[in-house]
Design an enzyme around this catalytic site. Structure first.
Site, PDB file in Angstrom:
ATOM      1  N   HIS A  63       0.827  -1.218   0.000  1.00 44.73           N
ATOM      2  CA  HIS A  63       0.000   0.000   0.000  1.00 44.73           C
ATOM      3  C   HIS A  63       0.857   1.262   0.000  1.00 44.73           C
ATOM      4  CE1 HIS A  63      -3.574  -2.468   0.783  1.00 44.73           C
ATOM      5  NE2 HIS A  63      -2.852  -3.101   1.700  1.00 44.73           N
ATOM      6  N   SER A 132      -3.830  -7.754  -1.157  1.00 47.25           N
ATOM      7  CA  SER A 132      -4.644  -6.911  -0.283  1.00 47.25           C
ATOM      8  C   SER A 132      -5.342  -5.864  -1.133  1.00 47.25           C
ATOM      9  CB  SER A 132      -3.777  -6.245   0.787  1.00 47.25           C
ATOM     10  OG  SER A 132      -4.556  -5.420   1.623  1.00 47.25           O
ATOM     11  N   SER A 134      -7.516  -2.373  -1.458  1.00 46.63           N
ATOM     12  CA  SER A 134      -7.848  -1.101  -0.819  1.00 46.63           C
ATOM     13  C   SER A 134      -9.160  -0.612  -1.412  1.00 46.63           C
ATOM     14  CB  SER A 134      -6.730  -0.081  -1.060  1.00 46.63           C
ATOM     15  OG  SER A 134      -7.068   1.168  -0.504  1.00 46.63           O
ATOM     16  N   HIS A 157      -6.704   0.610  -5.034  1.00 48.63           N
ATOM     17  CA  HIS A 157      -5.550  -0.095  -5.582  1.00 48.63           C
ATOM     18  C   HIS A 157      -5.489  -1.492  -4.968  1.00 48.63           C
ATOM     19  CE1 HIS A 157      -3.833   1.791  -1.883  1.00 48.63           C
ATOM     20  NE2 HIS A 157      -3.299   0.589  -1.756  1.00 48.63           N
ATOM     21  N   ARG A 165      -4.911  -9.788   5.181  1.00 52.29           N
ATOM     22  CA  ARG A 165      -5.741  -9.823   6.391  1.00 52.29           C
ATOM     23  C   ARG A 165      -6.988 -10.663   6.171  1.00 52.29           C
ATOM     24  NH1 ARG A 165      -6.613  -3.676   8.019  1.00 52.29           N
ATOM     25  NH2 ARG A 165      -7.721  -4.684   9.762  1.00 52.29           N
ATOM     26  N   ARG A 166      -7.475 -10.734   4.942  1.00 51.63           N
ATOM     27  CA  ARG A 166      -8.612 -11.604   4.633  1.00 51.63           C
ATOM     28  C   ARG A 166      -8.106 -13.013   4.336  1.00 51.63           C
ATOM     29  NH1 ARG A 166      -9.907  -6.745   1.694  1.00 51.63           N
ATOM     30  NH2 ARG A 166     -11.778  -5.724   2.554  1.00 51.63           N
TER      31      ARG A 166
END
Length: 708
Positions: A63, A132, A134, A157, A165-166
């Site tokens: 990120h 991940s 966003s 993005h 995290r998922r």
């Protein structure tokens, strides 16, 4: 593959695919929830009526907006979740990854055998194994459609991270997008067709390749790697994601199932690489001739019996073979640095050479390389098998068994200047910890055993000393008699004397404490009177040290010395009593001259005599005594006390000169008693105590009178 091909492959695009969210997995945090209706609504809104993206999303690292490495080529909502396919196109980023992969031991192991080695793909699979997304934080469709303006953009993005995290967001890297999508068994054929159409159409909307979007450097990537080290349970989560997605059923570059211990064990791989390099250096090139030192053609040796070959397996590494030697070189050149290797040339000969007279089984025995570890039993079994070939090769030779060599003989003992032998440290240690007897000096004995007989040249030791005494207190108290000492028996010298002194026997120590407590009681304090220097202080009476055990056999001399000391004190006290008695007699004589009578003073005592025994010359006695009592009265008025017996002697002589009748009569007639009482009362009323010392003296006289 040449160097140019490797560099061109390193800068080629790398595709990454995986789920951004799984609909069947509830996240641990509510903000990570992405329902199916919300995702499909966002895709239709952003794709202008199509369930896909119309604008490519940026693809970055953790990120970080400055670390953009590519773009998202396809994103589609499938049956199990939201699937994404990205493309890594940054040349700077791929060059950093290529250089870092060359230093990685995990990457150097290579992938599973069916896959082609690709260091860049393997490094990305091990470093950034998660995806991940966003996006906006929305829980339902109404909340998603209620926003307006720039906030209506649902997705921002997609980031490459260490772990998502998922659940189920595992990233799979590869050079072909079709191969990447085939790693996921949850994708149907229709899903793959839709993704293929998106990445083919997204080629015009991709990031311009002329301008590199990656504006970070290797330091930023290193900082992200350090942050990834503090993620709790990273490897268990990656293993769970790998099983959830179903990648375990197909070959991939994913390193999630590789433990760090197995990744760091590269000894076998390095041994394999060193063995390959040695074999390439020892094998001549095609068409090359091997030079020979002798003009005669070499004789082809017979082929020995070789052990059966092991089946080929990727988990079994071939053993390192010794370097091949030419037939002209001696067999000893290939021997190892082992004590028995010089005597066993058949075991150390190269595999292609044999030794005359040796059995085929022994000649085929070869030493393993340094990377193989054998148990102790197997090692000695090999030595025993090779030892049987020694008499065959060298007639008359005997192989030494692998046993411990005998201990060297001890150094001889030399007598010192004072006559005792000089003994080394090794001999002393052997006497204490082994069965060792010095033949030169048998006087030393082992610990905890009776000493042997002394050397005949030594004199006979003196007999043991008798029982002796030892003081309980410090040596400074020399005035204490021997009765206060402790007796130690000569037969108990083996025990520690401090044990007897400091509580070794409980009864003796207890009696000492009781005696000390009794001596410190307040009942044993001596009396002190006001005006004295030690008034108000506790003074202990002198006590005789009586034996607490009740015996008097060993303390007769000490009790006699104590009795002599106390006899001197008793004599001094008796002398004081005689002086006081003389003073009372003088006061009695002084009272005879006084006419007035008064009550008896408490400080005087009357002498009781028979009243019928009165002398005829009683009228002359007061007159005769008055001349001697005048001086005593003067001294009494001046505050002087005569502590001698002269007054009693003088009064007796004067009484003798007064007449023969008074010498044979009683010592104190009745008239004298009355006159003495009157004189004492008058003296007490006329001469009060002048100071505190006089008062204390009178009180002390009264106390002595009460004691008598």
């Amino acid at each position: 593959m040449t160097m140019d091909e490797q560099q061109s492959q390193a800068v080629a695009p790398v595709y990454v695919g995986g789920f951004l969210a799984r609909y069947d997995q509830s996240p641990d945090e509510a903000e990570l929830l992405l329902p199916r209706d919300v995702v499909e609504h966002w895709l239709h809104a952003q794709g202008q009526g199509q369930p896909s993206l119309s604008v490519a999303l940026p693809l970055n690292i953790n990120h970080d907006d400055t670390a953009v490495v590519g773009h998202v080529a396809a994103m589609q909502s499938v049956r199990d979740g939201l699937f994404c396919l990205g493309c890594v196109t940054s040349p700077r980023f791929l060059e950093i990854v290529r250089r870092a992969s060359e230093k990685s031991e995990l990457v150097s192991r290579g992938p599973v055998s069916p896959l082609q080695p690709d260091k860049v793909v393997e490094f990305l699979s091990g470093s950034y194994a998660g995806l991940s997304l966003s996006s906006r934080r929305c829980d339902d469709v109404e909340a998603a459609t209620s926003l307006s303006g720039s906030e209506t953009t649902p997705f921002k993005h997609v980031a490459l991270c260490s772990v998502g995290r998922r659940r189920g967001t595992l990233a799979v890297y590869g050079r072909d997008p079709e191969w990447v999508t085939q790693r996921f068994p949850d994708l149907t054929a229709a899903d793959r067709d839709g993704l293929r159409a998106q990445w083919q159409r997204c080629g015009s909307t991709a990031v311009d390749a002329s301008g590199d979007p990656f504006r970070s450097d290797s330091y930023g990537l290193l900082g992200n790697s350090v942050d990834a080290l503090y993620i709790r349970e990273r490897l268990p989560k990656l293993r769970y994601d790998k099983q959830l997605v179903g990648v375990t059923e197909r070959e991939s570059y994913v390193k999630a199932s590789v433990s760090p211990e197995a990744a760091c064990d590269i000894k076998a791989a390095s041994a394999e690489r060193s063995g390959d390099s040695r074999s390439q250096a020892a094998t001549p090139a095609a068409g090359a001739r091997v030079p020979s030192s002798s003009p005669s053609p070499p004789v082809e040796p017979p082929s020995p019996v070789q052990p059966p070959a092991l089946p080929a397996s990727p988990s079994v590494l071939p053993a390192e073979s010794p370097p091949s030697l030419s037939p002209s070189e001696p067999a000893e050149a290939a021997s190892m640095s082992h004590p028995l290797s010089a005597a066993v040339p058949a075991a150390t000969a190269p595999p292609g050479a044999t030794v005359a007279g040796a059995s085929p089984a022994v000649s085929s025995l070869a030493w393993p390389h340094d990377g193989v570890y054998l148990p102790k039993d197997a090692f000695f079994s090999l030595l025993g098998a090779s030892r049987s070939a020694v008499p065959v090769m060298y007639p008359g030779a005997v192989a030494a068994p692998p046993s411990a060599s005998p201990a060297p003989l001890p150094l001889p003992s030399y007598p010192a200047s004072y006559g005792a032998p000089v003994v080394g440290y090794d001999q002393l240690a052997a006497r204490h910890f082994a069965d060792y007897v010095d033949p030169h000096y048998p006087g030393w004995g082992r610990r905890y055993e009776p000493a042997p007989s002394l050397h005949p040249s030594y004199p006979v030791p003196p007999p043991p000393s008798p029982a002796y005494y030892r003081r309980r207190d410090s040596p400074g108290g020399m005035d204490e008699p021997p009765s206060g000492w402790e007796r130690y028996d000569g037969g108990h010298r083996g025990q520690s004397q401090k044990q007897h002194r400091h509580g070794g026997s409980g009864g003796h120590n207890k009696r000492r404490k009781e005696t000390a407590a009794a001596s410190s009681s307040s009942s044993d304090e001596d009396l002190s009177f006001p005006g004295e220097a030690e008034h108000g202080r506790a003074r202990k009476r002198l006590k005789s040290h009586v034996n607490s055990d009740g015996g008097s056999g060993g303390h007769a001399g000490s009790n006699q010395q104590q009795q002599q000391r106390y006899d001197e004190l008793r004599d001094a006290i008796h002398e004081l009593k005689r002086d006081l008695f003389a003073a009372r007699q003088s006061s009695t004589l002084l009272s005879a001259a006084l006419p007035s009578a008064a009550s008896s003073s408490p400080t005087t005592t009357t002498v009781c005599t028979p009243t019928g025994e009165l002398t005829s010359g009683g009228g002359e006695t007061p007159t005769a005594l008055l001349s001697g009592g005048a001086k005593v009265a003067e001294r009494a008025q001046a505050g002087v006390v005569n502590a001698s017996c002269r007054l009693a002697t003088a009064s007796g002589s004067e009484a003798a000169t007064a007449g023969p009748s008074t010498a044979g009569s009683s010592s104190c007639p009745a008239s004298v008693v009355l006159a003495a009482a009157a004189a004492q009362a008058a003296a007490a009323s006329q001469s009060p105590p002048k100071d505190m010392v006089d008062l204390n003296r009178r009180i002390f006289v009264a106390a002595l009178n009460k004691l008598e």
